[in-house]
Design an enzyme around this catalytic site. Structure first.
Site, PDB file in Angstrom:
ATOM      1  N   THR A 140      39.575  36.346  43.818  1.00 40.59           N
ATOM      2  CA  THR A 140      38.649  35.838  42.807  1.00 40.59           C
ATOM      3  C   THR A 140      37.939  34.580  43.287  1.00 40.59           C
ATOM      4  O   THR A 140      38.496  33.811  44.089  1.00 40.59           O
ATOM      5  CB  THR A 140      39.439  35.525  41.516  1.00 40.59           C
ATOM      6  OG1 THR A 140      38.624  34.760  40.644  1.00 40.59           O
ATOM      7  CG2 THR A 140      40.697  34.717  41.791  1.00 40.59           C
ATOM      8  N   ASP A 141      36.754  34.339  42.723  1.00 40.65           N
ATOM      9  CA  ASP A 141      36.035  33.090  43.058  1.00 40.65           C
ATOM     10  C   ASP A 141      36.770  31.858  42.524  1.00 40.65           C
ATOM     11  O   ASP A 141      36.514  30.735  42.964  1.00 40.65           O
ATOM     12  CB  ASP A 141      34.594  33.139  42.535  1.00 40.65           C
ATOM     13  CG  ASP A 141      34.475  33.300  41.025  1.00 40.65           C
ATOM     14  OD1 ASP A 141      35.509  33.457  40.342  1.00 40.65           O
ATOM     15  OD2 ASP A 141      33.328  33.277  40.521  1.00 40.65           O
ATOM     16  N   GLU A 142      37.717  32.071  41.572  1.00 39.05           N
ATOM     17  CA  GLU A 142      38.400  30.909  40.972  1.00 39.05           C
ATOM     18  C   GLU A 142      39.265  30.158  41.977  1.00 39.05           C
ATOM     19  O   GLU A 142      39.662  29.032  41.718  1.00 39.05           O
ATOM     20  CB  GLU A 142      39.241  31.347  39.768  1.00 39.05           C
ATOM     21  CG  GLU A 142      38.394  31.932  38.671  1.00 39.05           C
ATOM     22  CD  GLU A 142      39.061  31.940  37.296  1.00 39.05           C
ATOM     23  OE1 GLU A 142      40.119  31.310  37.124  1.00 39.05           O
ATOM     24  OE2 GLU A 142      38.500  32.574  36.397  1.00 39.05           O
ATOM     25  N   TYR A 165      46.835  30.435  37.129  1.00 44.95           N
ATOM     26  CA  TYR A 165      46.323  31.740  37.580  1.00 44.95           C
ATOM     27  C   TYR A 165      45.636  31.614  38.937  1.00 44.95           C
ATOM     28  O   TYR A 165      45.973  32.324  39.893  1.00 44.95           O
ATOM     29  CB  TYR A 165      45.333  32.315  36.556  1.00 44.95           C
ATOM     30  CG  TYR A 165      44.449  33.404  37.128  1.00 44.95           C
ATOM     31  CD1 TYR A 165      44.975  34.650  37.466  1.00 44.95           C
ATOM     32  CD2 TYR A 165      43.083  33.185  37.367  1.00 44.95           C
ATOM     33  CE1 TYR A 165      44.169  35.642  38.022  1.00 44.95           C
ATOM     34  CE2 TYR A 165      42.279  34.169  37.918  1.00 44.95           C
ATOM     35  CZ  TYR A 165      42.818  35.396  38.248  1.00 44.95           C
ATOM     36  OH  TYR A 165      42.027  36.377  38.812  1.00 44.95           O
ATOM     37  N   LYS A 169      46.537  33.100  42.729  1.00 46.26           N
ATOM     38  CA  LYS A 169      45.652  33.959  43.514  1.00 46.26           C
ATOM     39  C   LYS A 169      45.357  33.319  44.882  1.00 46.26           C
ATOM     40  O   LYS A 169      45.309  33.993  45.902  1.00 46.26           O
ATOM     41  CB  LYS A 169      44.338  34.218  42.762  1.00 46.26           C
ATOM     42  CG  LYS A 169      44.479  35.046  41.499  1.00 46.26           C
ATOM     43  CD  LYS A 169      44.925  36.477  41.721  1.00 46.26           C
ATOM     44  CE  LYS A 169      43.879  37.350  42.375  1.00 46.26           C
ATOM     45  NZ  LYS A 169      44.325  38.780  42.464  1.00 46.26           N
TER      46      LYS A 169
HETATM   47  P1  NAD Z   1      43.718  43.437  34.252  1.00 42.12           P
HETATM   48  O1  NAD Z   1      44.597  42.388  33.682  1.00 42.12           O
HETATM   49  O2  NAD Z   1      42.772  44.179  33.401  1.00 42.12           O
HETATM   50  O3  NAD Z   1      44.619  44.529  34.995  1.00 42.12           O
HETATM   51  C1  NAD Z   1      45.745  44.193  35.757  1.00 42.12           C
HETATM   52  C2  NAD Z   1      46.551  45.475  35.976  1.00 42.12           C
HETATM   53  O4  NAD Z   1      47.672  45.145  36.809  1.00 42.12           O
HETATM   54  C3  NAD Z   1      47.114  46.069  34.677  1.00 42.12           C
HETATM   55  O5  NAD Z   1      46.928  47.455  34.669  1.00 42.12           O
HETATM   56  C4  NAD Z   1      48.604  45.734  34.768  1.00 42.12           C
HETATM   57  O6  NAD Z   1      49.427  46.677  34.102  1.00 42.12           O
HETATM   58  C5  NAD Z   1      48.832  45.752  36.266  1.00 42.12           C
HETATM   59  N1  NAD Z   1      49.992  44.954  36.676  1.00 42.12           N
HETATM   60  C6  NAD Z   1      50.304  43.692  36.271  1.00 42.12           C
HETATM   61  N2  NAD Z   1      51.460  43.306  36.867  1.00 42.12           N
HETATM   62  C7  NAD Z   1      51.860  44.340  37.666  1.00 42.12           C
HETATM   63  C8  NAD Z   1      52.953  44.526  38.543  1.00 42.12           C
HETATM   64  N3  NAD Z   1      53.891  43.575  38.704  1.00 42.12           N
HETATM   65  N4  NAD Z   1      53.052  45.682  39.213  1.00 42.12           N
HETATM   66  C9  NAD Z   1      52.135  46.669  39.041  1.00 42.12           C
HETATM   67  N5  NAD Z   1      51.074  46.538  38.219  1.00 42.12           N
HETATM   68  C10 NAD Z   1      50.935  45.379  37.534  1.00 42.12           C
HETATM   69  O7  NAD Z   1      42.957  42.721  35.454  1.00 42.12           O
HETATM   70  P2  NAD Z   1      41.475  42.944  36.009  1.00 42.12           P
HETATM   71  O8  NAD Z   1      40.549  42.094  35.262  1.00 42.12           O
HETATM   72  O9  NAD Z   1      41.228  44.395  36.151  1.00 42.12           O
HETATM   73  O10 NAD Z   1      41.639  42.298  37.466  1.00 42.12           O
HETATM   74  C11 NAD Z   1      42.109  43.084  38.557  1.00 42.12           C
HETATM   75  C12 NAD Z   1      42.180  42.205  39.796  1.00 42.12           C
HETATM   76  O11 NAD Z   1      40.903  41.673  40.085  1.00 42.12           O
HETATM   77  C13 NAD Z   1      43.108  41.003  39.638  1.00 42.12           C
HETATM   78  O12 NAD Z   1      43.791  40.833  40.857  1.00 42.12           O
HETATM   79  C14 NAD Z   1      42.181  39.831  39.371  1.00 42.12           C
HETATM   80  O13 NAD Z   1      42.729  38.639  39.860  1.00 42.12           O
HETATM   81  C15 NAD Z   1      40.960  40.250  40.178  1.00 42.12           C
HETATM   82  N6  NAD Z   1      39.660  39.756  39.672  1.00 42.12           N
HETATM   83  C16 NAD Z   1      39.303  39.926  38.358  1.00 42.12           C
HETATM   84  C17 NAD Z   1      38.037  39.518  37.932  1.00 42.12           C
HETATM   85  C18 NAD Z   1      37.589  39.695  36.495  1.00 42.12           C
HETATM   86  O14 NAD Z   1      36.540  39.189  36.124  1.00 42.12           O
HETATM   87  N7  NAD Z   1      38.315  40.420  35.660  1.00 42.12           N
HETATM   88  C19 NAD Z   1      37.159  38.909  38.843  1.00 42.12           C
HETATM   89  C20 NAD Z   1      37.572  38.748  40.167  1.00 42.12           C
HETATM   90  C21 NAD Z   1      38.817  39.190  40.584  1.00 42.12           C
HETATM   91  O1  DAU Z   2      35.804  34.283  38.010  1.00 45.60           O
HETATM   92  C1  DAU Z   2      36.634  35.408  38.090  1.00 45.60           C
HETATM   93  C2  DAU Z   2      37.679  35.350  37.013  1.00 45.60           C
HETATM   94  O2  DAU Z   2      37.009  35.622  35.785  1.00 45.60           O
HETATM   95  C3  DAU Z   2      38.832  36.315  37.228  1.00 45.60           C
HETATM   96  O3  DAU Z   2      39.541  35.930  38.384  1.00 45.60           O
HETATM   97  C4  DAU Z   2      39.775  36.313  36.024  1.00 45.60           C
HETATM   98  O4  DAU Z   2      40.776  37.297  36.192  1.00 45.60           O
HETATM   99  C5  DAU Z   2      38.973  36.611  34.776  1.00 45.60           C
HETATM  100  O5  DAU Z   2      39.824  36.533  33.654  1.00 45.60           O
HETATM  101  C6  DAU Z   2      37.805  35.648  34.631  1.00 45.60           C
HETATM  102  O6  DAU Z   2      38.274  34.317  34.334  1.00 45.60           O
HETATM  103  P1  DAU Z   2      37.538  33.391  33.236  1.00 45.60           P
HETATM  104  O7  DAU Z   2      38.494  32.379  32.777  1.00 45.60           O
HETATM  105  O8  DAU Z   2      36.224  32.931  33.742  1.00 45.60           O
HETATM  106  O9  DAU Z   2      37.257  34.539  32.118  1.00 45.60           O
HETATM  107  P2  DAU Z   2      37.394  34.537  30.526  1.00 45.60           P
HETATM  108  O10 DAU Z   2      36.788  35.814  30.071  1.00 45.60           O
HETATM  109  O11 DAU Z   2      38.779  34.230  30.088  1.00 45.60           O
HETATM  110  O12 DAU Z   2      36.464  33.347  30.098  1.00 45.60           O
HETATM  111  C7  DAU Z   2      35.097  33.308  30.465  1.00 45.60           C
HETATM  112  C8  DAU Z   2      34.526  32.001  29.941  1.00 45.60           C
HETATM  113  O13 DAU Z   2      34.482  32.065  28.524  1.00 45.60           O
HETATM  114  C9  DAU Z   2      35.364  30.791  30.287  1.00 45.60           C
HETATM  115  O14 DAU Z   2      34.512  29.682  30.529  1.00 45.60           O
HETATM  116  C10 DAU Z   2      36.191  30.535  29.019  1.00 45.60           C
HETATM  117  C11 DAU Z   2      35.248  31.007  27.914  1.00 45.60           C
HETATM  118  N1  DAU Z   2      35.918  31.566  26.724  1.00 45.60           N
HETATM  119  C12 DAU Z   2      36.825  32.564  26.889  1.00 45.60           C
HETATM  120  C13 DAU Z   2      37.468  33.117  25.797  1.00 45.60           C
HETATM  121  C14 DAU Z   2      38.485  34.212  25.986  1.00 45.60           C
HETATM  122  C15 DAU Z   2      35.596  31.105  25.451  1.00 45.60           C
HETATM  123  O15 DAU Z   2      34.745  30.216  25.299  1.00 45.60           O
HETATM  124  N2  DAU Z   2      36.230  31.644  24.375  1.00 45.60           N
HETATM  125  C16 DAU Z   2      37.171  32.616  24.491  1.00 45.60           C
HETATM  126  O16 DAU Z   2      37.741  33.059  23.455  1.00 45.60           O
END
Ligand code: NAD
Ligand code: DAU
Length: 354
Positions: A140-142, A165, A169
């Protein structure tokens, strides 16, 4: 034929990736290893679950014996690790599981893959691996921390994670890097910006706001709502990962992003508009502790080296996202009728601005 272990394939991005592979590659076999935590949902894959190229195994990436068994049985040549605890707010409340899954789980996958892929696993000096194998870590970019008003993250930006988190990562990324440097293991790391699209769990900003709008509930905007994220439609992320799997130079990190920076409040207002609600639903609440102010990805490396670029604009991506949630209210209702409400009440209790 590619023989792929996808972990976390029942989550948001993982399920979209499984669907993307099945749609775009004929000659493929996928095993999806997912623990089905609160975020994992087999409904996300109901349309592809009978595909003969796909199988599911419920289990933990940190369970070495299970991962060994799967490698013995299927002989994977590729691992794509999506499995993770992924929500920043949950990591603030309960960091332990983030370290266990995201760091130790990654180590388990890497180590089992190394044992199966190294030509001579008992020779500690050998750096030779089977032809065509690759481990891809979905990061992730985080991990880069937060930006001020200007600048962008490149692949050489120092890691400076701010939440449990992102710290987990970043730690996992360093372990992956060490498997390249120490053992010569064929790896890639991708670091993507915020994804949005179908099947995203409604703890994350966009599906949470859509669900609350559809139900006429208050929209909890953290702080002033001027935090900026760089949004990418999930299918574009999947295509980028596929490009890195096919063409990514071994040992390299690739940033993935769509040059699409938006303030949170702008997104919330767009959702209000698209669902026909009123801005009176907006409720500014106390800010997330340690909240990163701005993320922005410089995607020059992946676009110039691998020829990837996003196909969706923010307008087309958001239109199809809102439409998808409108047409899948049963999917959402099933989630929010379970444990979710307990999470929601606890998470959003006592956070009114004083
Ligand atoms: P998500 O939370 O929707 O899905 C995570 C999945 O992992 C779920 O199906 C969960 O059951 C499974 N899981 C959790 N713990 C596990 C374990 N111990 N063993 C096997 N499976 C397990 O997450 P997402 O948003 O789909 O993100 C997927 C990946 O992409 C993550 O690694 C996250 O860090 C990365 N990522 C997410 C975003 C985003 O915006 N959502 C952006 C950049 C990177
Ligand atoms: O940048 C990539 C990341 O993006 C991934 O690595 C993470 O897995 C993913 O969860 C996401 O992280 P963020 O913290 O950016 O996403 P989130 O959707 O939780 O929040 C997006 C923005 O919105 C953040 O600035 C917090 C704000 N927010 C979020 C929620 C849930 C609110 O203002 N209100 C809310 O209720």
């Amino acid at each position: 034929m590619k023989n792929i272990l996808v972990t976390g394939g029942a989550g948001f991005i993982g399920s979209n990736f499984v669907r993307y592979l099945l749609k775009n590659y004929e000659d493929i076999r996928i095993v999806n290893l997912d623990l089905l935590t609160y975020a994992g949902n087999l409904d996300n894959l109901s349309d592809v679950s009978n595909d003969s190229r796909y199988s599911f195994c419920r289990g933990d990436i940190h369970d070495r014996a299970l991962v060994e068994q799967l490698f013995d049985r299927y002989g994977f040549d590729t691992v794509v690790n999506f499995a993770a605890e992924s929500h920043v707010d949950r990591s603030i409340a309960n960091p332990d599981i983030f370290l266990t899954t995201n760091v130790m789980g990654t180590l388990t996958l890497l180590d089992v893959a190394k044992r199966h892929w190294k030509l001579d696993p008992d020779d500690k000096y050998s750096r030779e691996f089977k032809e065509g194998v690759k481990y891809l870590q979905v990061s992730t970019d985080e991990v880069y921390g937060a930006l001020g008003e200007t600048g962008m993250f490149t692949e050489t930006t120092p890691l400076a994670p701010n939440s449990p988190y992102s710290a987990s990562k970043a730690s996992a990324d360093l372990v992956v890097r060490s498997y390249d440097k120490t053992y010569g293991m064929p790896v890639n790391i991708t670091r993507c910006s915020n994804n949005y699209g179908p099947y995203q769990f409604p703890e994350k900003l966009i599906p949470l706001m859509i669900n609350n709008c559809l139900n006429g509930k208050p929209l909890p905007v953290y702080g002033d709502g001027m935090q900026i994220r760089d949004w990418l439609y999930v299918e574009d992320h999947c295509a980028a990962i596929a490009a890195v799997l096919e063409k990514g130079r071994l040992g390299e990190v690739y940033n993935i992003g769509g040059n699409n920076e938006r303030a949170n409040i702008e997104i919330v207002k767009l959702i209000i508009h698209d669902t026909g609600r009123s801005e009176e639903l907006i409720e500014h609440v106390r800010d997330r502790p340690g909240h990163d102010r701005r993320y922005a990805i410089d995607n020059t490396k992946i676009t110039s080296e691998l020829g990837w670029s996003p196909k969706y604009t923010f307008q087309t991506g958001m239109a199809s996202t809102v439409e998808w949630y409108l047409h899948h209210r049963d999917w959402m209702d099933k989630i929010v009728s379970g444990e979710y409400m307990k999470y929601y009440e606890k998470m959003y209790a006592n956070n009114a601005l004083s």
